[in-house]
Motif scaffolding. Structure first.
Motif, PDB file in Angstrom:
ATOM      1  N   TYR A 173       0.835  -1.194   0.000  1.00  0.00           N
ATOM      2  CA  TYR A 173       0.000   0.000   0.000  1.00  0.00           C
ATOM      3  C   TYR A 173       0.875   1.251   0.000  1.00  0.00           C
ATOM      4  O   TYR A 173       0.597   2.222  -0.714  1.00  0.00           O
ATOM      5  CB  TYR A 173      -0.928  -0.002   1.224  1.00  0.00           C
TER       6      TYR A 173
ATOM      7  N   GLU B 193       0.799   4.348  -2.520  1.00  0.00           N
ATOM      8  CA  GLU B 193       0.573   5.691  -1.984  1.00  0.00           C
ATOM      9  C   GLU B 193       1.684   6.642  -2.427  1.00  0.00           C
ATOM     10  O   GLU B 193       1.424   7.793  -2.780  1.00  0.00           O
ATOM     11  CB  GLU B 193       0.494   5.627  -0.456  1.00  0.00           C
TER      12      GLU B 193
ATOM     13  N   ALA C 229       4.260   8.411   2.360  1.00  0.00           N
ATOM     14  CA  ALA C 229       3.890   6.998   2.367  1.00  0.00           C
ATOM     15  C   ALA C 229       4.529   6.259   3.543  1.00  0.00           C
ATOM     16  O   ALA C 229       3.866   5.459   4.217  1.00  0.00           O
ATOM     17  CB  ALA C 229       4.286   6.347   1.049  1.00  0.00           C
TER      18      ALA C 229
ATOM     19  N   GLU D 158       2.815   7.226   6.746  1.00  0.00           N
ATOM     20  CA  GLU D 158       1.507   6.579   6.842  1.00  0.00           C
ATOM     21  C   GLU D 158       1.644   5.105   7.227  1.00  0.00           C
ATOM     22  O   GLU D 158       0.957   4.622   8.133  1.00  0.00           O
ATOM     23  CB  GLU D 158       0.773   6.715   5.507  1.00  0.00           C
TER      24      GLU D 158
ATOM     25  N   GLU E  28      -5.785   7.221   7.883  1.00  0.00           N
ATOM     26  CA  GLU E  28      -6.366   7.953   6.749  1.00  0.00           C
ATOM     27  C   GLU E  28      -7.188   9.143   7.240  1.00  0.00           C
ATOM     28  O   GLU E  28      -7.199  10.195   6.600  1.00  0.00           O
ATOM     29  CB  GLU E  28      -7.238   7.029   5.897  1.00  0.00           C
TER      30      GLU E  28
ATOM     31  N   GLU F 180      -4.025  15.111   1.586  1.00  0.00           N
ATOM     32  CA  GLU F 180      -2.870  14.220   1.440  1.00  0.00           C
ATOM     33  C   GLU F 180      -1.662  14.633   2.269  1.00  0.00           C
ATOM     34  O   GLU F 180      -0.518  14.383   1.903  1.00  0.00           O
ATOM     35  CB  GLU F 180      -2.468  14.075  -0.042  1.00  0.00           C
TER      36      GLU F 180
END
Length: 79
Positions: A32, A36, A45, A48, A70, A76
């Motif tokens: 993921y 991202e 990324a 996160e 999220e 973002e």
């Protein structure tokens, strides 16, 4: 006299299949993170994915960890 402690046991014997269990848990989030990063940045990324991993370590289930992190994003970004 032998002073045996559990610290004398090699880690790989103490934790069984910890390596495979750990990798199975994190690989979906690593993948993921790569997806991202294509739309944001590697810094974003990695932040996160690290935040998700931290929440997993705190006992969150994967879906809740993902949704929680999220929810912290605005346009973002986390800041």
């Amino acid at each position: 006299m032998h002073n045996y402690t559990p610290f004398h046991t090699p880690v790989y014997m103490s934790y069984g299949d910890l390596k495979n269990e750990t990798l199975r848990a994190v690989i979906p989030f690593v993948n993921y993170g790569f997806q991202e990063a294509a739309f944001t940045s590697y810094h974003h990324a990695l932040t996160e994915v690290a935040a998700i991993a931290y929440l997993l370590g705190k006992g969150f289930d994967p879906r809740t960890a993902y949704k929680t992190v999220e929810s912290w994003e605005v346009n973002e970004t986390f800041y």
